[in-house]
Motif scaffolding. Structure first.
Motif, short mmCIF file in Angstrom:
data_model
loop_
_atom_site.label_atom_id
_atom_site.label_comp_id
_atom_site.label_asym_id
_atom_site.label_seq_id
_atom_site.Cartn_x
_atom_site.Cartn_y
_atom_site.Cartn_z
N ALA A 345 0.55 -1.54 0.11
CA ALA A 345 -0.13 0.32 0.12
C ALA A 345 1.16 1.09 0.09
O ALA A 345 2.02 1.27 0.64
N HIS A 346 0.21 2.74 -0.69
CA HIS A 346 1.62 3.48 -0.77
C HIS A 346 0.69 5.04 -1.02
O HIS A 346 -0.81 5.12 -1.78
N LEU A 347 1.06 5.52 -0.24
CA LEU A 347 0.78 6.60 -0.34
C LEU A 347 2.00 7.81 -0.62
O LEU A 347 2.76 8.17 -0.06
N LEU A 348 1.90 8.69 -2.20
CA LEU A 348 1.97 9.35 -2.87
C LEU A 348 1.55 10.97 -2.44
O LEU A 348 0.85 11.40 -1.97
N PHE A 349 2.25 11.59 -1.40
CA PHE A 349 2.72 12.99 -0.97
C PHE A 349 1.87 14.23 -1.77
O PHE A 349 0.83 15.35 -2.26
N ASP A 350 3.18 14.43 -3.09
CA ASP A 350 2.77 14.79 -4.58
C ASP A 350 1.68 14.82 -5.01
O ASP A 350 1.82 13.29 -5.58
N ALA A 351 0.49 15.62 -5.05
CA ALA A 351 -0.78 15.22 -6.10
C ALA A 351 -0.27 14.47 -7.69
O ALA A 351 -0.99 13.34 -8.09
N ARG A 352 0.33 15.24 -8.34
CA ARG A 352 0.95 14.52 -9.31
C ARG A 352 1.41 13.11 -8.97
O ARG A 352 0.53 12.30 -10.28
N LEU A 353 1.77 12.91 -8.58
CA LEU A 353 3.29 11.61 -8.53
C LEU A 353 2.17 10.89 -8.29
O LEU A 353 1.65 9.76 -8.63
N ASP A 354 1.20 10.89 -6.87
CA ASP A 354 0.38 10.24 -6.41
C ASP A 354 -0.79 9.91 -7.91
O ASP A 354 -1.24 9.07 -7.64
N ARG A 355 -0.90 10.48 -8.61
CA ARG A 355 -2.57 9.73 -9.40
C ARG A 355 -1.95 9.34 -10.88
O ARG A 355 -2.23 8.30 -10.83
N THR A 356 -0.16 9.56 -11.24
CA THR A 356 1.01 9.10 -12.03
C THR A 356 0.80 7.72 -10.96
O THR A 356 -0.05 6.34 -12.44
N ILE A 357 1.38 7.25 -10.34
CA ILE A 357 0.99 6.26 -9.52
C ILE A 357 -0.30 5.26 -9.66
O ILE A 357 0.14 3.71 -10.33
N ARG A 358 -1.45 5.29 -9.19
CA ARG A 358 -2.47 5.14 -8.98
C ARG A 358 -3.05 4.79 -10.20
O ARG A 358 -2.94 3.48 -11.10
N ASP A 359 -2.35 5.50 -11.82
CA ASP A 359 -2.98 5.26 -12.93
C ASP A 359 -1.85 3.90 -13.23
O ASP A 359 -3.08 2.95 -14.61
N ALA A 360 -1.02 4.19 -13.10
CA ALA A 360 -0.01 2.57 -13.07
C ALA A 360 -0.77 1.53 -12.80
O ALA A 360 -0.49 0.71 -13.52
N LEU A 361 -0.80 1.22 -11.16
CA LEU A 361 -1.49 0.83 -10.73
C LEU A 361 -2.34 -0.50 -11.74
O LEU A 361 -2.92 -1.45 -12.02
N ARG A 362 -3.03 0.60 -12.42
CA ARG A 362 -4.85 0.50 -12.33
C ARG A 362 -4.57 -0.67 -13.51
O ARG A 362 -4.91 -2.03 -14.07
N ARG A 363 -3.68 0.14 -14.22
CA ARG A 363 -3.44 -0.86 -15.43
C ARG A 363 -2.37 -1.80 -15.44
O ARG A 363 -2.83 -3.17 -15.84
N GLU A 364 -1.89 -1.72 -14.30
CA GLU A 364 -0.94 -3.32 -13.54
C GLU A 364 -1.83 -4.38 -13.63
O GLU A 364 -2.10 -5.14 -13.80
N ARG A 365 -2.99 -3.98 -12.72
CA ARG A 365 -3.75 -4.74 -11.92
C ARG A 365 -4.56 -5.32 -13.19
O ARG A 365 -5.12 -6.05 -12.80
N ALA A 366 -5.19 -4.80 -14.50
CA ALA A 366 -5.72 -5.23 -15.50
C ALA A 366 -5.01 -6.44 -16.09
O ALA A 366 -5.90 -7.19 -16.64
N HIS A 367 -3.77 -6.35 -16.23
CA HIS A 367 -2.98 -7.70 -16.55
C HIS A 367 -2.36 -8.88 -15.47
O HIS A 367 -2.27 -9.76 -16.07
N LEU A 368 -3.03 -8.58 -14.42
CA LEU A 368 -2.59 -9.38 -13.76
C LEU A 368 -2.97 -10.87 -13.66
O LEU A 368 -2.56 -12.02 -13.33
N SER A 369 -4.42 -10.87 -14.18
CA SER A 369 -5.22 -12.35 -13.85
C SER A 369 -4.75 -13.21 -15.29
O SER A 369 -4.86 -14.10 -15.02
N LEU A 370 -4.41 -11.94 -16.21
CA LEU A 370 -3.86 -12.87 -17.36
C LEU A 370 -2.46 -13.23 -17.11
O LEU A 370 -2.28 -14.94 -17.53
N ALA A 371 -1.45 -12.84 -15.84
CA ALA A 371 -0.23 -13.32 -15.88
C ALA A 371 -1.07 -14.70 -15.25
O ALA A 371 -0.23 -15.51 -14.79
#
Length: 389
Positions: A345-371
């Motif tokens: 679990a992750h909390l990024l204090f910079d709003a821009r970085l937090d948004r970037t990481i959350r977007d990346a995690l959503r994409r990553e999660r979408a590929h997890l079931s295939l893996a």
């Protein structure tokens, strides 16, 4: 609401809290990586200190002189030894002009294994204690100029709590061997095709043709020479790979062998009178954790035998339910190690970085079931028990 009689205290060393109080919170069945002796060995050996990139910053709650809750925590000045692989996040932060390091990490150094991260005394309000610890974590991280707070390898229930509290949740995969009730090593082999069984037997049998035998040295038999050998195995592997970085000192192994013999094990591969390879494992009655492998001589298939086949058979013999061999996995999948989700679990204090990481995690999660599906296909395990048994 937190009991007003409870005070928060941040500790710069695990030795600032009595071992008996810390271990009472962890409980008798605690994974070794959150026991006081393990954390003390990390810190006092110089393996997890500020000059190695791990500055202890343990978060504790006290009622008078009694410890009622705690989380092991460290300021981190790099991302090595975590195995959650946030190097791309650090690069994204750099592009945004954000200093990613230091960051505050709640977890155990160099120990990529799921274990409770919020240790709470019986009778205390678990939710209130967790909230208080996280508030202290966030406040102290901000005060020290950290970019973020990360909770690595919490239990699934703790990860649920953290996600509900607004942290970004990450799911990654490890590959664990699971014992559905095998009575023998042959039971394990029976779950594979004839071709795969023959492959495993050939790989395991290579050691005899090479004049190599394997032995397990239990914790009570481990001495200073074994500690030196364990560090040499570990350092040999780190130095052989471009990504390797020697972070554990020889004194770490000496300390844990002395302080935690019940949880220690060394597998040694012997040719003649010479130990040519081995693996340092951590054990509990129900689990075996593969930690560090190394070799002084290269022999085909020896890694598979020392790190996988030998420990699978020993786990069956001991009645252990799970064998966690650590990070990485393709060669493990083909040998019946199953995809298993691990959490962070992750909390990024910079709003821009937090948004970037959350977007990346959503994409990553979408590929997890295939893996997971691909890993299960590669494993090719037959159902257990066999039909009709």
């Amino acid at each position: 609401m937190l009991d007003p009689s409870i005070r928060v205290q941040v500790l710069a060393s695990i030795t600032d809290v009595p071992a008996a109080q810390w271990d009472a919170l962890a409980g008798p069945d605690a994974p070794p990586f959150i026991r006081h002796a393990w954390l003390a060995a990390m810190e006092e050996s110089g393996s997890a200190q500020e000059d190695t990139g791990w500055a202890p910053h343990h978060l504790t709650l006290w009622r008078g002189d009694t410890l009622v809750a705690a989380s092991p925590a460290y300021f981190k000045f790099h991302s090595m030894g975590e195995y959650i692989y946030d190097f791309a996040w650090a690069q994204a932060a750099q592009r945004l002009g954000v200093e990613y390091y230091p960051k505050l990490l709640i977890g155990a150094p160099l120990s990529p294994a799921t274990a409770p991260r919020f240790l709470v005394a019986p009778g205390e309000d678990v939710s209130d204690a967790r909230h208080a610890i996280m508030e202290a974590a966030i406040e102290s991280a901000r005060e020290e100029g950290c970019s973020s707070v990360h909770v690595l390898y919490p239990t699934e229930e703790e990860a649920d709590f953290l996600e509900r509290g607004g942290m970004a949740r990450r799911l990654t995969l490890q590959f664990h061997w699971k014992n559905p009730g095998y009575q023998s090593y042959e039971d394990y082999l029976a779950r594979f095709t004839s071709k795969r069984r023959n492959q495993f037997k050939r790989e395991r049998g290579a050691a005899a043709d090479q004049g190599i035998s394997l032995r397990t040295v239990p914790g009570e038999a481990l001495g200073p020479e074994h500690a030196r050998r364990a560090h040499a195995f570990y350092a040999a592997t780190c130095e052989r790979h471009a990504w390797g970085q020697v972070q554990l000192t020889p004194d770490f192994f000496a300390r844990v062998f002395r302080a935690m013999p019940d949880a220690m094990q060394l597998v040694e591969a012997v040719r003649g009178d010479k130990v040519v390879a081995g693996a340092f494992n951590v054990v509990t009655p129900e689990r075996l954790y593969g930690r560090y492998w190394g070799c002084f001589e290269e022999h085909p298939f020896l890694h598979f035998h020392v790190c996988l086949y030998h420990s699978v058979e020993e786990s069956i013999r001991a009645g252990r339910k799970v064998f966690e061999p650590g990070a990485g996995g393709e060669h493990k999948v083909a040998r019946g190690f199953e995809p298993t989700a691990v959490h962070s679990a992750h909390l990024l204090f910079d709003a821009r970085l937090d948004r970037t990481i959350r977007d990346a995690l959503r994409r990553e999660r979408a590929h997890l079931s295939l893996a997971v599906e691909e890993a299960e296909r590669l494993a090719g395990l037959k159902p257990w028990p066999p039909s009709g048994v």
